[in-house]
Write an enzyme that holds these catalytic residues in place. Structure first.
Site, PDB file in Angstrom:
ATOM      1  N   CYS A  66      11.331  13.615  24.630  1.00 36.80           N
ATOM      2  CA  CYS A  66       9.659  13.432  24.619  1.00 36.80           C
ATOM      3  C   CYS A  66       9.169  13.581  25.729  1.00 36.80           C
ATOM      4  CB  CYS A  66       9.905  12.174  23.743  1.00 36.80           C
ATOM      5  SG  CYS A  66       8.203  11.755  23.903  1.00 36.80           S
TER       6      CYS A  66
ATOM      7  N   CYS B 254       2.838   8.593  27.330  1.00 37.12           N
ATOM      8  CA  CYS B 254       3.392   8.028  26.648  1.00 37.12           C
ATOM      9  C   CYS B 254       4.179   7.135  27.201  1.00 37.12           C
ATOM     10  CB  CYS B 254       2.873   8.772  24.920  1.00 37.12           C
ATOM     11  SG  CYS B 254       3.523   7.060  23.915  1.00 37.12           S
TER      12      CYS B 254
ATOM     13  N   CYS C  46       7.803   4.174  24.542  1.00 40.08           N
ATOM     14  CA  CYS C  46       9.290   3.840  23.917  1.00 40.08           C
ATOM     15  C   CYS C  46      10.186   3.830  25.064  1.00 40.08           C
ATOM     16  CB  CYS C  46       9.817   5.277  24.246  1.00 40.08           C
ATOM     17  SG  CYS C  46       9.034   5.786  21.929  1.00 40.08           S
TER      18      CYS C  46
ATOM     19  N   CYS D 108       5.297  13.311  18.404  1.00 39.43           N
ATOM     20  CA  CYS D 108       5.681  12.741  18.228  1.00 39.43           C
ATOM     21  C   CYS D 108       6.540  12.548  17.573  1.00 39.43           C
ATOM     22  CB  CYS D 108       5.126  11.082  18.056  1.00 39.43           C
ATOM     23  SG  CYS D 108       6.575   9.734  18.161  1.00 39.43           S
TER      24      CYS D 108
ATOM     25  N   GLN E 280       8.114  -2.344   6.322  1.00 43.15           N
ATOM     26  CA  GLN E 280       8.575  -1.237   7.406  1.00 43.15           C
ATOM     27  C   GLN E 280       8.435  -0.047   7.783  1.00 43.15           C
ATOM     28  OE1 GLN E 280      10.165  -3.591   9.544  1.00 43.15           O
ATOM     29  NE2 GLN E 280      11.271  -5.176   8.173  1.00 43.15           N
TER      30      GLN E 280
ATOM     31  N   PHE F 286       7.532 -16.360   2.441  1.00 42.36           N
ATOM     32  CA  PHE F 286       7.046 -15.229   3.204  1.00 42.36           C
ATOM     33  C   PHE F 286       7.757 -13.407   2.513  1.00 42.36           C
ATOM     34  CE2 PHE F 286       7.917 -18.457   6.172  1.00 42.36           C
ATOM     35  CZ  PHE F 286       6.403 -18.874   6.364  1.00 42.36           C
TER      36      PHE F 286
ATOM     37  N   GLU G 184       3.336 -15.392  -1.232  1.00 41.15           N
ATOM     38  CA  GLU G 184       3.227 -14.414   0.068  1.00 41.15           C
ATOM     39  C   GLU G 184       1.890 -14.669   0.331  1.00 41.15           C
ATOM     40  OE1 GLU G 184       1.997 -11.939   2.915  1.00 41.15           O
ATOM     41  OE2 GLU G 184       4.347 -11.982   2.324  1.00 41.15           O
TER      42      GLU G 184
ATOM     43  N   ASN H  92      11.171 -15.140   5.735  1.00 35.95           N
ATOM     44  CA  ASN H  92      11.139 -14.007   6.592  1.00 35.95           C
ATOM     45  C   ASN H  92      10.188 -14.037   6.857  1.00 35.95           C
ATOM     46  OD1 ASN H  92      11.395 -11.008   7.705  1.00 35.95           O
ATOM     47  ND2 ASN H  92      10.573 -10.627   5.646  1.00 35.95           N
TER      48      ASN H  92
ATOM     49  N   CYS I 293      12.136 -10.978  12.996  1.00 33.97           N
ATOM     50  CA  CYS I 293      11.506  -9.693  13.878  1.00 33.97           C
ATOM     51  C   CYS I 293      11.801 -10.048  15.436  1.00 33.97           C
ATOM     52  CB  CYS I 293      10.388  -9.578  13.170  1.00 33.97           C
ATOM     53  SG  CYS I 293       9.502 -10.613  12.973  1.00 33.97           S
TER      54      CYS I 293
END
Length: 383
Positions: A3, A11, A14, A89, A214, A243, A270, A315, A342
């Site tokens: 990158c 940037c 990452c 990117c 996602q 959820f 939800e 979730n 997550c």
């Protein structure tokens, strides 16, 4: 992954880019193990991590717009407080760079002056571009300060669609506040089509503006497919998907369970009406019966139910399910829990509160390579 933006430090999103990928996975797995180290793992099966491609895996770009209307800069405001162009990117599909070049021309033609934060002037704040991996169609959203430029945008839209034939959904989102807010409440569709269809493991899922989806479709497909495989042979007659978002987990599980027992019933909950619309559309396209989706707060729904499901899928957002819902599930005593997270830290805390349950399977999903973030799925059974 090579990158140039990271090499020049324009940037550094990452942050683990210099860490070999195998070491990234090891560090994430170690972190996950630490979060559940005090829990009973005597019957727990660790499934090897689900790996991601290391570049080109994102289906969505969120670009801050800077510069001038003649020379717009699409990317980020970096840590030096400078605009950085990220149209090439390497996380994005390769064709995004060419699409962004076309969009820069459109910005000029439609007079979409980039919003200047210091002067509080201008119109265009963000460009959001999403690709369906299933059919390569695109959703394009312009986040604007006002509706002033809509006539010019509509005038130039036909030319834009000619240059980008896969453009299926185009919207203008109106965000008038002088604040670091990504989007406003008002969404104006500039195309007849309003949803983007994605397909995971044969299950159609629909992406709408302002709805969560996602951003790593290959790993998301693996996540939903793993959930489906874990529950397909369980003795489940009723399941709740709390959820539920656009219905990914619930629909995958219901489809597999109904293949064996047609009268299996799914209830999905939800808080986002947009996501519920997408979930209901997916259920209809799948031809699933005994499925209902409701736009409610998941925790409040659960706490006010009398009937008992055999399987509850959770979730939650990063904050986890919290003690009230965990205690309710302890008392409700469904035979199986499927927990997707997550945030392994809050998941670990929630699992400590779920004292009536024992972990049986767990797997890490590398949804966000080159960062410390990951997703995790665990199946629990009633003790």
């Amino acid at each position: 992954m090579n990158c140039p933006h990271y090499q020049t430090q324009t940037c550094i999103s990452c942050r683990w880019l210099e860490t070999p990928y195998a070491d990234q996975l090891t560090q994430k797995q170690t972190h996950l193990q630490q979060q559940i180290s005090i829990l009973d793992q005597s019957r727990l099966e660790w499934i090897p991590p689900f790996q991601s491609a290391q570049s080109g895996f994102r289906n969505k770009a969120k670009m801050v717009v800077n510069g001038t209307v003649e020379r717009p800069i699409l990317g980020i405001i970096n840590e030096r407080n400078q605009p950085a162009d990220l149209t090439d990117c390497p996380l994005y599909p390769a064709r995004f760079a060419e699409i962004f070049s076309v969009l820069k021309d459109f910005i000029g033609r439609a007079g979409l002056v980039p919003y200047n934060i210091a002067k509080q002037k201008g119109e265009l704040k963000y460009i959001l571009l999403t690709e369906s991996r299933a059919n390569q169609t695109l959703m394009l959203r312009f986040v604007l300060r006002s509706e002033t430029k809509l006539p010019l945008m509509r005038r130039e839209l036909a030319g834009l669609s000619t240059k980008i034939p896969d453009l299926a959904v185009v919207t203008a989102n109106i965000q008038p506040q002088h604040a670091a807010i990504l989007e406003g409440q008002k969404e104006i569709f500039l195309t007849e089509q309003q949803v983007l269809e994605e397909r995971f493991n044969g299950i159609p899922l629909f992406i709408r503006p302002q709805g969560f989806f996602q951003t790593n479709p290959a790993v998301a497909e693996g996540l939903y497919g793993t959930a489906q495989n874990w529950v397909k042979n369980l003795p489940v007659q009723r399941l709740w998907d709390l959820f539920c978002g656009v219905g990914g987990f619930g629909l995958h599980c219901a489809a597999a369970l109904q293949a064996n027992t047609p009268d299996v019933a799914l209830t999905g909950i939800e808080i986002s009406p947009s996501a519920i619309y997408s979930a209901a559309l997916s259920a209809e396209k799948c031809g699933l019966k005994n499925v209902s989706f409701q736009s409610l707060d998941a925790a409040n729904f659960a706490l006010n139910q009398d009937d008992k499901p055999d399987l509850v899928i959770v979730n939650p957002p990063r904050r986890g399910i919290g003690k009230p819902l965990a205690e309710f599930l302890n008392n409700l005593r469904p035979q199986f829990l499927l927990y997707s997270s997550c945030n392994a830290v809050t998941m670990g805390s929630d699992l400590q509160s779920l004292t009536h349950y024992q972990m049986r399977k767990i797997r890490l999903f590398d949804m966000f390579p080159h960062t410390a973030h990951y997703e995790v799925l665990t199946l629990l059974t009633l003790k």
